[in-house]
Write an enzyme that holds these catalytic residues in place. Structure first.
Site, mmCIF file in Angstrom:
data_model
loop_
_atom_site.group_PDB
_atom_site.id
_atom_site.type_symbol
_atom_site.label_atom_id
_atom_site.label_comp_id
_atom_site.label_asym_id
_atom_site.label_seq_id
_atom_site.Cartn_x
_atom_site.Cartn_y
_atom_site.Cartn_z
ATOM 1 N N ASN A 9 2.683 -3.215 20.185
ATOM 2 C CA ASN A 9 3.571 -2.132 19.750
ATOM 3 C C ASN A 9 2.950 -0.808 20.186
ATOM 4 O OD1 ASN A 9 5.201 -0.304 18.445
ATOM 5 N ND2 ASN A 9 4.461 -0.779 16.373
ATOM 6 N N LYS A 11 4.240 2.091 19.956
ATOM 7 C CA LYS A 11 4.693 3.220 19.127
ATOM 8 C C LYS A 11 5.144 4.373 20.049
ATOM 9 C CE LYS A 11 1.467 1.568 15.701
ATOM 10 N NZ LYS A 11 0.904 1.759 14.399
ATOM 11 N N HIS A 91 9.541 -1.969 10.603
ATOM 12 C CA HIS A 91 8.116 -1.600 10.690
ATOM 13 C C HIS A 91 7.804 -0.601 9.581
ATOM 14 C CE1 HIS A 91 4.366 0.100 12.186
ATOM 15 N NE2 HIS A 91 4.243 -0.991 12.920
ATOM 16 N N GLU A 93 6.219 2.034 9.539
ATOM 17 C CA GLU A 93 6.385 3.450 9.902
ATOM 18 C C GLU A 93 7.861 3.852 9.871
ATOM 19 O OE1 GLU A 93 4.094 3.263 13.527
ATOM 20 O OE2 GLU A 93 2.275 3.001 12.343
ATOM 21 N N GLU A 159 2.253 -7.265 7.842
ATOM 22 C CA GLU A 159 1.450 -6.097 8.174
ATOM 23 C C GLU A 159 1.124 -5.324 6.897
ATOM 24 O OE1 GLU A 159 1.878 -4.895 12.472
ATOM 25 O OE2 GLU A 159 3.536 -3.938 11.471
ATOM 26 N N GLY A 165 -3.433 0.837 11.688
ATOM 27 C CA GLY A 165 -3.999 2.037 12.299
ATOM 28 C C GLY A 165 -5.173 2.616 11.538
ATOM 29 N N SER A 203 -4.657 -3.484 12.601
ATOM 30 C CA SER A 203 -5.967 -3.270 13.224
ATOM 31 C C SER A 203 -6.548 -4.526 13.860
ATOM 32 C CB SER A 203 -6.950 -2.660 12.203
ATOM 33 O OG SER A 203 -6.481 -1.405 11.757
#
Ligand code: PEP
Length: 246
Positions: A9, A11, A91, A93, A159, A165, A203
């Site tokens: 991904n 992003k 996701h 985010e 996730e 991240g 991560s």
């Protein structure tokens, strides 16, 4: 284990030059049981598909609508037209910065399947929920709401939000335990005859990939930061391939 899935991904990162550099460095012996895809920003889907035909394509999101007056939106039909096999849905985010609700995510899953693109439903708990021991309930609730109206053809990415991240990774036991919970919940919602692959994300890198892929309930990885460089993404792919043959 039948297949492993590895999805990068990117992003909001990338450029045509970065894709060309990535493609020049990419050198990986294909393993028919390992499916590798990359999700670049929408404008780069076509370039990535042309420059890196060895990898499959994924989109980072899709609209709930097939078409219409929805400025800025991109439909699942459009990403299918560009050759995407997968689309990320829900996701963290998107949930956090774009206020995506469970109801919207359920509609996006249906839109992706209607367009013939395999959705990758992302679920995971916030750090506070993990600290309170509530992670299982949070993830089960996300699954119940998202999977209410769809067909069994999907992937799920677990996730934990605290691991995305941040450099913090769930331990292999934490990942494996949650994947077992997800498999059980999915079987009760969609029927036990459909094996839904569960990817871990948070991560993942070349150092921790071996231990994660060795977990019996981990069927792949969704990788953010470490997918931006060909060298680190190839190292994770090697680790997955090694795991498949041992
Ligand atoms: C992600 O974006 O889904 C992700 C897991 O990112 P990272 O690997 O950088 O934590």
């Amino acid at each position: 284990m039948t297949n492993l899935y590895l999805i990068g991904n990117w992003k909001q990162h990338g450029s045509r030059a970065a894709i060309q550099a990535f493609a020049q460095q990419w050198s990986f012996d294909a393993n028919p049981r390992l499916r590798i895809a990359i999700a670049p920003p929408f404008p780069y889907l076509q370039t990535l598909g042309e420059e890196l035909p060895d990898c499959e394509l994924a989109a980072q999101d899709c609209s709930v609508y097939a078409q219409g007056a929805f400025t800025g939106e991109v439909s699942a039909e459009m990403v299918a037209d560009l050759g995407c096999q997968f689309v990320l849905v829900g996701h963290s985010e998107r949930r956090q910065y774009h206020d995506e609700t469970d109801e919207l995510i359920a509609k996006k899953l249906v839109a992706a399947q209607s367009a013939g693109v395999t959705p990758v439903l992302c679920v995971g708990e916030q750090q506070a929920a993990r600290e309170a021991g509530e992670q299982e309930g949070v993830v089960r609730a996300q699954l119940r709401s998202a999977l209410a109206t769809i067909q069994p053809n999907l992937l799920i990415a677990y996730e934990p939000v605290w691991a995305i991240g941040t450099g913090l990774t769930a331990t292999p036991d934490q990942a494996n335990d949650m994947h077992a919970v997800i498999k059980q919940e999915v079987a009760s919602l969609l029927g036990a005859s459909h094996a839904t692959p569960i990817l871990y994300g948070g991560s993942v890198n070349a150092d921790n990939a071996d231990a994660l892929f060795a977990c019996p309930h981990v069927d792949g990885a969704l990788v953010g930061g470490a997918s931006l460089e060909a060298a680190s993404f190839m190292a994770i792919a090697q680790s997955a391939s090694y795991n498949l043959s041992h």
